[in-house]
Scaffold this motif. Structure first.
Motif, PDB file in Angstrom:
ATOM      1  N   MET A   1       0.835  -1.203   0.000  1.00 29.56           N
ATOM      2  CA  MET A   1       0.000   0.000   0.000  1.00 29.56           C
ATOM      3  C   MET A   1       0.868   1.249   0.000  1.00 29.56           C
ATOM      4  N   THR A   2       0.453   2.237  -0.767  1.00 31.80           N
ATOM      5  CA  THR A   2       1.121   3.540  -0.799  1.00 31.80           C
ATOM      6  C   THR A   2       0.161   4.582  -0.255  1.00 31.80           C
ATOM      7  N   ARG A   3       0.642   5.424   0.645  1.00 29.32           N
ATOM      8  CA  ARG A   3      -0.232   6.412   1.298  1.00 29.32           C
ATOM      9  C   ARG A   3       0.260   7.835   1.034  1.00 29.32           C
ATOM     10  N   LEU A   4      -0.677   8.680   0.641  1.00 29.66           N
ATOM     11  CA  LEU A   4      -0.410  10.090   0.365  1.00 29.66           C
ATOM     12  C   LEU A   4      -1.381  10.931   1.180  1.00 29.66           C
ATOM     13  N   ILE A   5      -0.861  11.899   1.919  1.00 29.16           N
ATOM     14  CA  ILE A   5      -1.694  12.870   2.636  1.00 29.16           C
ATOM     15  C   ILE A   5      -1.761  14.150   1.808  1.00 29.16           C
ATOM     16  N   HIS A   6      -2.973  14.678   1.638  1.00 26.86           N
ATOM     17  CA  HIS A   6      -3.186  15.910   0.876  1.00 26.86           C
ATOM     18  C   HIS A   6      -3.689  17.002   1.814  1.00 26.86           C
ATOM     19  N   LEU A   7      -2.855  18.019   2.034  1.00 25.18           N
ATOM     20  CA  LEU A   7      -3.212  19.211   2.801  1.00 25.18           C
ATOM     21  C   LEU A   7      -3.370  20.387   1.846  1.00 25.18           C
ATOM     22  N   SER A   8      -4.181  21.352   2.235  1.00 28.67           N
ATOM     23  CA  SER A   8      -4.312  22.545   1.401  1.00 28.67           C
ATOM     24  C   SER A   8      -4.719  23.743   2.244  1.00 28.67           C
TER      25      SER A   8
ATOM     26  N   GLY B   1       4.279   2.980  -6.687  1.00 33.15           N
ATOM     27  CA  GLY B   1       2.936   2.936  -7.252  1.00 33.15           C
ATOM     28  C   GLY B   1       2.332   4.282  -7.554  1.00 33.15           C
ATOM     29  N   MET B   2       3.018   5.383  -7.223  1.00 36.66           N
ATOM     30  CA  MET B   2       2.514   6.726  -7.528  1.00 36.66           C
ATOM     31  C   MET B   2       3.651   7.603  -8.047  1.00 36.66           C
ATOM     32  N   THR B   3       3.360   8.350  -9.096  1.00 37.10           N
ATOM     33  CA  THR B   3       4.240   9.424  -9.549  1.00 37.10           C
ATOM     34  C   THR B   3       3.498  10.721  -9.308  1.00 37.10           C
ATOM     35  N   VAL B   4       4.070  11.610  -8.497  1.00 35.17           N
ATOM     36  CA  VAL B   4       3.397  12.838  -8.080  1.00 35.17           C
ATOM     37  C   VAL B   4       4.103  14.031  -8.721  1.00 35.17           C
ATOM     38  N   ILE B   5       3.331  14.892  -9.378  1.00 35.97           N
ATOM     39  CA  ILE B   5       3.871  16.005 -10.152  1.00 35.97           C
ATOM     40  C   ILE B   5       3.259  17.312  -9.657  1.00 35.97           C
ATOM     41  N   GLY B   6       4.089  18.256  -9.239  1.00 35.23           N
ATOM     42  CA  GLY B   6       3.605  19.554  -8.803  1.00 35.23           C
ATOM     43  C   GLY B   6       3.446  20.517  -9.972  1.00 35.23           C
ATOM     44  N   LEU B   7       2.353  21.291  -9.963  1.00 36.16           N
ATOM     45  CA  LEU B   7       2.095  22.329 -10.959  1.00 36.16           C
ATOM     46  C   LEU B   7       1.972  23.668 -10.249  1.00 36.16           C
TER      47      LEU B   7
ATOM     48  N   ASP C   1     -10.169  20.299   7.263  1.00 38.38           N
ATOM     49  CA  ASP C   1     -10.016  18.915   6.843  1.00 38.38           C
ATOM     50  C   ASP C   1      -8.718  18.685   6.093  1.00 38.38           C
ATOM     51  N   PHE C   2      -8.449  17.415   5.812  1.00 36.89           N
ATOM     52  CA  PHE C   2      -7.401  17.003   4.884  1.00 36.89           C
ATOM     53  C   PHE C   2      -7.783  15.646   4.325  1.00 36.89           C
ATOM     54  N   ALA C   3      -7.078  15.217   3.287  1.00 36.72           N
ATOM     55  CA  ALA C   3      -7.374  13.931   2.637  1.00 36.72           C
ATOM     56  C   ALA C   3      -6.255  12.943   2.894  1.00 36.72           C
ATOM     57  N   CYS C   4      -6.625  11.693   3.107  1.00 42.42           N
ATOM     58  CA  CYS C   4      -5.681  10.591   3.201  1.00 42.42           C
ATOM     59  C   CYS C   4      -5.999   9.637   2.056  1.00 42.42           C
ATOM     60  N   ILE C   5      -5.041   9.451   1.158  1.00 45.30           N
ATOM     61  CA  ILE C   5      -5.259   8.693  -0.077  1.00 45.30           C
ATOM     62  C   ILE C   5      -4.367   7.463  -0.061  1.00 45.30           C
ATOM     63  N   ASP C   6      -4.995   6.292  -0.101  1.00 44.71           N
ATOM     64  CA  ASP C   6      -4.262   5.023  -0.110  1.00 44.71           C
ATOM     65  C   ASP C   6      -4.444   4.339  -1.452  1.00 44.71           C
ATOM     66  N   ARG C   7      -3.354   3.817  -1.992  1.00 42.43           N
ATOM     67  CA  ARG C   7      -3.450   2.981  -3.178  1.00 42.43           C
ATOM     68  C   ARG C   7      -3.305   1.529  -2.787  1.00 42.43           C
ATOM     69  N   GLU C   8      -4.295   0.743  -3.167  1.00 46.82           N
ATOM     70  CA  GLU C   8      -4.261  -0.694  -2.965  1.00 46.82           C
ATOM     71  C   GLU C   8      -4.635  -1.345  -4.294  1.00 46.82           C
ATOM     72  N   GLY C   9      -3.652  -1.818  -5.035  1.00 45.74           N
ATOM     73  CA  GLY C   9      -3.908  -2.373  -6.358  1.00 45.74           C
ATOM     74  C   GLY C   9      -4.429  -1.309  -7.300  1.00 45.74           C
ATOM     75  N   ASP C  10      -5.571  -1.561  -7.925  1.00 50.92           N
ATOM     76  CA  ASP C  10      -6.172  -0.603  -8.846  1.00 50.92           C
ATOM     77  C   ASP C  10      -7.223   0.269  -8.174  1.00 50.92           C
TER      78      ASP C  10
ATOM     79  N   PHE D   1     -12.405   4.293  -5.190  1.00 49.36           N
ATOM     80  CA  PHE D   1     -12.506   4.458  -6.641  1.00 49.36           C
ATOM     81  C   PHE D   1     -11.600   3.428  -7.308  1.00 49.36           C
ATOM     82  N   GLY D   2     -12.166   2.719  -8.281  1.00 49.85           N
ATOM     83  CA  GLY D   2     -11.403   1.721  -9.018  1.00 49.85           C
ATOM     84  C   GLY D   2     -11.042   2.235 -10.403  1.00 49.85           C
ATOM     85  N   ARG D   3      -9.808   1.997 -10.823  1.00 56.74           N
ATOM     86  CA  ARG D   3      -9.363   2.427 -12.148  1.00 56.74           C
ATOM     87  C   ARG D   3      -9.624   1.318 -13.160  1.00 56.74           C
ATOM     88  N   THR D   4     -10.340   1.639 -14.206  1.00 60.02           N
ATOM     89  CA  THR D   4     -10.643   0.705 -15.276  1.00 60.02           C
ATOM     90  C   THR D   4     -10.250   1.340 -16.611  1.00 60.02           C
ATOM     91  N   GLU D   5     -10.369   0.583 -17.682  1.00 61.51           N
ATOM     92  CA  GLU D   5     -10.053   1.124 -19.001  1.00 61.51           C
ATOM     93  C   GLU D   5     -10.992   2.263 -19.374  1.00 61.51           C
TER      94      GLU D   5
END
Length: 290
Positions: free
Chosen positions: A1-8, A105-111, A224-233, A256-260
């Motif tokens: 599992m990969t975990r990303l915290i999103h603050l803003s 499992g994640m590539t994160v790009i700042g804009l 608030d803030f977001a906690c985003i976990d990737r587990e497979g797709d 949310f599941g990623r599909t074609e």
């Protein structure tokens, strides 16, 4: 599992001091692989406010990726805003306004969507999109490519009187084609997490729009803030909110599941993609887009 915290939208200078330690404790307890901050670290882009933001970042145990917001340039000092808009940001936060990070499992790009001439509206430029697509094209095939920007690429219907970021539609079309999976944003101080809906060409991209982590400008919503976990797709997106006792706790959960065909909810609120098994738990507490 990969975990990303999103603050803003921390807005040091107009922050809630009683939430500072609880927010740091909640973030560190989650043990994320990366913390992404989508702009507006300060209220008036003063050096003292950037110093406070720097002290906050230094107490986060995980690596931090940050991009500036419109409040991070000196709005009320026109000369400095035109000629040295990011002076204090670069001095105190990061000289790189468009950082990147590679996680498992994640590539994160700042804009950097801040525009010194259209400071509130923001702007996304073609060269920024080309750069993001270039990085996305080189990312591992199995990675989720996630962008971090201050200004959102879509406003919920009727949610704000602010104008949409300049260049958002054109950029979103290109980002959808080049393999971007999700965009994290802020600016509006409201929570939203769902695929792009009003722009069908962006339906394959998930937007996670965090509110404000610390600001007193809550606009009727909890900090608030977001906690985003990737587990497979699957991406598990949890909203953490501050209660009346200044304690952050997990509130709403979406899967949310990623599909074609793009992203599909898999938490009982939408169809379950083939091969993903039973629906995950339904949201806890309030609705995700309240």
């Amino acid at each position: 599992m990969t975990r990303l915290i999103h603050l803003s939208d921390l807005h040091f200078g107009r922050d809630r001091p009683e939430l500072l330690v609880p927010l740091i404790n909640a973030v560190n307890a989650a043990k994320p692989d990366l913390v992404a901050i989508s702009g507006d670290l300060t209220q008036r882009a003063r050096e003292s406010q950037f110093s406070a933001a720097r002290a906050f970042i230094d107490r986060i145990e995980a690596p931090v990726l940050s991009v500036p917001g419109n409040h991070d340039i000196p709005i009320h000092r026109p000369f400095t805003r035109f000629f040295r808009p990011f002076h204090y940001y670069k001095r105190r936060i990061d000289r790189n306004l468009t950082p990147t990070a590679e996680l498992g499992g994640m590539t994160v790009i700042g804009l950097n969507t801040v525009d010194r001439y259209r400071w509130q509206r923001g702007r996304i430029r073609s060269r920024q999109v080309r750069r993001a697509c270039g990085i996305a094209g080189k990312a591992p095939a199995d990675d989720f490519v996630i962008l971090v920007a201050h200004h959102p690429f879509e406003h919920a219907p009727g949610s704000t009187d602010k104008r949409l970021m300049r260049g958002a539609d054109k950029a979103l079309k290109k980002l959808a084609k080049c393999g971007v999976d999700a965009i994290l944003s802020g600016h509006l101080h409201v929570w939203r997490t769902e695929p792009f809906l009003t722009r069908p060409f962006g339906a394959g991209i998930l937007q996670v729009h965090a509110g404000t982590g610390l600001s007193t400008r809550q606009r009727g919503e909890p900090n608030d803030f977001a906690c985003i976990d990737r587990e497979g797709d699957v991406l598990r997106v949890a909203r953490w909110i501050a209660d009346e006792d200044a304690v952050f706790h997990e509130s709403t959960i979406r899967h949310f599941g990623r599909t074609e065909a793009g992203w599909r909810t898999v938490d009982g609120q939408g169809p379950v993609p083939a091969g993903m098994g039973p629906a995950a738990e339904a949201p806890v507490g309030q609705q995700a887009n309240a």
